[in-house]
Design a protein around this motif. Structure first.
Motif, PDB file in Angstrom:
ATOM      1  N   UNK A 181       0.592  -1.292   0.031  1.00 55.68           N
ATOM      2  CA  UNK A 181      -0.336   0.055   0.254  1.00 55.68           C
ATOM      3  C   UNK A 181       0.321   1.310   0.235  1.00 55.68           C
ATOM      4  N   UNK A 182      -0.040   2.486  -0.661  1.00 56.08           N
ATOM      5  CA  UNK A 182       0.983   3.619  -0.662  1.00 56.08           C
ATOM      6  C   UNK A 182       0.432   4.481  -1.744  1.00 56.08           C
ATOM      7  N   UNK A 183      -0.417   3.874  -2.567  1.00 57.71           N
ATOM      8  CA  UNK A 183      -1.378   4.965  -4.001  1.00 57.71           C
ATOM      9  C   UNK A 183      -2.259   5.533  -3.198  1.00 57.71           C
ATOM     10  N   UNK A 184      -2.740   6.719  -3.760  1.00 57.26           N
ATOM     11  CA  UNK A 184      -3.716   7.541  -2.993  1.00 57.26           C
ATOM     12  C   UNK A 184      -5.121   6.905  -3.566  1.00 57.26           C
ATOM     13  N   UNK A 185      -5.139   6.309  -4.570  1.00 55.76           N
ATOM     14  CA  UNK A 185      -6.086   6.233  -5.696  1.00 55.76           C
ATOM     15  C   UNK A 185      -5.835   5.234  -7.033  1.00 55.76           C
ATOM     16  N   UNK A 186      -6.238   5.118  -7.664  1.00 57.62           N
ATOM     17  CA  UNK A 186      -6.350   3.868  -8.708  1.00 57.62           C
ATOM     18  C   UNK A 186      -4.952   3.700  -8.919  1.00 57.62           C
ATOM     19  N   UNK A 187      -4.470   2.643  -9.240  1.00 55.76           N
ATOM     20  CA  UNK A 187      -3.437   2.184  -9.470  1.00 55.76           C
ATOM     21  C   UNK A 187      -3.309   1.975 -11.622  1.00 55.76           C
ATOM     22  N   UNK A 188      -2.802   2.655 -11.951  1.00 58.64           N
ATOM     23  CA  UNK A 188      -2.947   2.388 -13.598  1.00 58.64           C
ATOM     24  C   UNK A 188      -1.890   2.144 -14.127  1.00 58.64           C
ATOM     25  N   UNK A 189      -0.888   1.459 -13.907  1.00 56.68           N
ATOM     26  CA  UNK A 189       0.542   0.729 -14.135  1.00 56.68           C
ATOM     27  C   UNK A 189       0.639  -0.221 -13.249  1.00 56.68           C
ATOM     28  N   UNK A 190       0.905  -1.299 -13.371  1.00 59.43           N
ATOM     29  CA  UNK A 190       2.132  -2.343 -12.828  1.00 59.43           C
ATOM     30  C   UNK A 190       2.882  -3.335 -13.382  1.00 59.43           C
ATOM     31  N   UNK A 191       4.500  -3.079 -13.565  1.00 56.87           N
ATOM     32  CA  UNK A 191       4.754  -4.349 -14.293  1.00 56.87           C
ATOM     33  C   UNK A 191       6.418  -4.174 -13.941  1.00 56.87           C
ATOM     34  N   UNK A 192       6.280  -5.289 -13.485  1.00 58.72           N
ATOM     35  CA  UNK A 192       7.618  -5.895 -12.788  1.00 58.72           C
ATOM     36  C   UNK A 192       8.795  -6.065 -13.833  1.00 58.72           C
ATOM     37  N   UNK A 193       9.986  -6.033 -12.768  1.00 58.87           N
ATOM     38  CA  UNK A 193      11.100  -5.361 -13.208  1.00 58.87           C
ATOM     39  C   UNK A 193      11.329  -6.908 -14.256  1.00 58.87           C
ATOM     40  N   UNK A 194      11.656  -7.117 -15.600  1.00 65.32           N
ATOM     41  CA  UNK A 194      12.386  -8.024 -16.294  1.00 65.32           C
ATOM     42  C   UNK A 194      13.094  -8.736 -16.192  1.00 65.32           C
ATOM     43  N   UNK A 195      14.515  -7.236 -15.516  1.00 61.96           N
ATOM     44  CA  UNK A 195      15.765  -8.191 -15.279  1.00 61.96           C
ATOM     45  C   UNK A 195      15.845  -8.852 -14.051  1.00 61.96           C
ATOM     46  N   UNK A 196      15.006  -7.939 -13.429  1.00 63.72           N
ATOM     47  CA  UNK A 196      15.143  -8.634 -11.419  1.00 63.72           C
ATOM     48  C   UNK A 196      13.442  -8.442 -11.351  1.00 63.72           C
ATOM     49  N   UNK A 197      13.347  -9.442 -11.122  1.00 64.91           N
ATOM     50  CA  UNK A 197      12.044  -9.525 -11.161  1.00 64.91           C
ATOM     51  C   UNK A 197      11.088  -9.703  -9.451  1.00 64.91           C
ATOM     52  N   UNK A 198      12.011  -9.281  -8.886  1.00 63.18           N
ATOM     53  CA  UNK A 198      11.585  -9.133  -7.453  1.00 63.18           C
ATOM     54  C   UNK A 198      11.197  -8.227  -7.506  1.00 63.18           C
ATOM     55  N   UNK A 199      11.513  -6.923  -7.870  1.00 61.91           N
ATOM     56  CA  UNK A 199      11.599  -5.325  -8.234  1.00 61.91           C
ATOM     57  C   UNK A 199       9.992  -5.029  -9.677  1.00 61.91           C
ATOM     58  N   UNK A 200       9.528  -3.699  -9.192  1.00 57.97           N
ATOM     59  CA  UNK A 200       8.217  -3.787  -9.532  1.00 57.97           C
ATOM     60  C   UNK A 200       7.563  -2.302  -9.634  1.00 57.97           C
ATOM     61  N   UNK A 201       7.117  -1.797 -10.595  1.00 60.46           N
ATOM     62  CA  UNK A 201       6.969  -1.052 -10.989  1.00 60.46           C
ATOM     63  C   UNK A 201       5.348  -0.326 -10.534  1.00 60.46           C
ATOM     64  N   UNK A 202       4.810   0.989  -9.869  1.00 53.85           N
ATOM     65  CA  UNK A 202       4.047   1.249  -9.864  1.00 53.85           C
ATOM     66  C   UNK A 202       3.384   3.150 -10.400  1.00 53.85           C
ATOM     67  N   UNK A 203       1.912   3.360 -11.277  1.00 57.06           N
ATOM     68  CA  UNK A 203       1.321   4.437 -11.320  1.00 57.06           C
ATOM     69  C   UNK A 203       0.292   5.018 -10.938  1.00 57.06           C
ATOM     70  N   UNK A 204       0.693   5.811 -10.113  1.00 57.45           N
ATOM     71  CA  UNK A 204      -1.327   6.454  -9.817  1.00 57.45           C
ATOM     72  C   UNK A 204      -0.610   7.327  -8.611  1.00 57.45           C
ATOM     73  N   UNK A 205      -2.209   8.461  -8.748  1.00 57.64           N
ATOM     74  CA  UNK A 205      -1.836   9.808  -8.418  1.00 57.64           C
ATOM     75  C   UNK A 205      -1.067  10.185  -7.950  1.00 57.64           C
ATOM     76  N   UNK A 206      -0.594  10.401  -9.953  1.00 60.01           N
ATOM     77  CA  UNK A 206       0.178  11.558  -9.825  1.00 60.01           C
ATOM     78  C   UNK A 206       1.887  11.227  -9.441  1.00 60.01           C
ATOM     79  N   UNK A 207       2.107  10.073  -8.974  1.00 60.43           N
ATOM     80  CA  UNK A 207       3.618   9.781  -8.235  1.00 60.43           C
ATOM     81  C   UNK A 207       3.968   7.927  -9.284  1.00 60.43           C
ATOM     82  N   UNK A 208       4.881   7.899  -9.666  1.00 59.79           N
ATOM     83  CA  UNK A 208       5.879   7.007  -9.934  1.00 59.79           C
ATOM     84  C   UNK A 208       6.479   5.413  -8.675  1.00 59.79           C
ATOM     85  N   UNK A 209       6.141   4.682  -8.786  1.00 58.15           N
ATOM     86  CA  UNK A 209       7.026   4.277  -7.359  1.00 58.15           C
ATOM     87  C   UNK A 209       7.741   3.040  -7.398  1.00 58.15           C
TER      88      UNK A 209
END
Length: 229
Positions: A181-209
């Motif tokens: 949990x970290x975003x304050x609204x809907x998550x619009x994008x979610x993708x794993x790092x294809x080279x290091x799959x334990x890490x992933x990226x999210x986009x929502x509420x004007x931020x990328x995490x």
């Protein structure tokens, strides 16, 4: 895929067609797809470039064979489909090449086999209380699956939560492995790092995490939050 998500403002006679294009011929589509409801998402089958799976605004899924024309080959029945717009459908790397799964804002993840689309082969409710109660579910806004770890998948919800899941867990409760949990609204994008799959990226509420699977308390990196006010 083309869909007007602003349902209240869509005209009754508005076009709901989607198109297949050849990038070397931008003036005319190669094929017009004619769904019964606007397509929210459409994906090529990685094992057969003629087969397309689409998720529709009314919650139904349909698939096309581009060799057979504009009409869908088959469609999920409305009574066994999602009850809200199906925002994402993903093909699975199965032996048959006919399996996929979908997620929608009705809080359900459904698995399908296009050889028999009368009902889903499997269902998961996104109930984070693990009581398998439809009244407690969080609506899915995005879905992620990485073929190198085929039993795992992640769902981003309308509430800003990422749900980590394991399809092969023994019980429905165990299939929800953890949440981030970290975003304050809907998550619009979610993708794993294809080279290091334990890490992933999210986009929502004007931020990328950027997150690590091993750290559920907080993202490990994020952009500055910009208020809309």
């Amino acid at each position: 895929a083309y869909c007007n998500l602003d349902f209240q403002r869509s005209e009754s006679d508005s076009c709901i067609d989607s198109y297949v294009w050849d990038i070397e011929n931008p003036n005319k589509p190669e094929l017009t797809l004619k769904p019964v409801s606007p397509l929210v998402c459409i994906e090529y089958n990685p094992k057969d470039s003629h087969i397309l799976m689409g998720s529709q605004y009314n919650g139904q899924l349909a698939f096309w064979d581009t060799r057979k024309g504009s009409q869908p080959m088959d469609m999920t029945p409305i009574e066994h489909s999602h009850r809200d717009p199906a925002f994402k459908v993903i093909w699975l790397s199965s032996k048959t090449g006919t399996e996929c799964f979908s997620a929608a804002t009705d809080g359900r993840v459904l698995w399908w086999d296009i050889r028999k689309m009368g009902e889903p082969t499997e269902t998961l409710l996104l109930d984070l209380t693990r009581k398998n109660d439809l009244g407690n579910v969080q609506g899915a806004s995005v879905l992620e699956w990485e073929s190198t770890i085929p039993t795992k998948f992640m769902v981003g919800t309308e509430y800003g939560t990422v749900v980590s899941c394991n399809r092969k867990a023994k019980t429905a409760q165990d299939k929800i492995v953890g949440t981030y949990s970290g975003h304050l609204g809907p998550i619009y994008a979610l993708q794993r790092n294809p080279f290091y799959t334990k890490n992933f990226l999210t986009v929502g509420d004007w931020t990328a995490r950027i997150w690590s699977e091993d750290i559920r308390e907080s993202a490990i990196m994020w952009t500055k939050y910009h208020s809309v006010s």
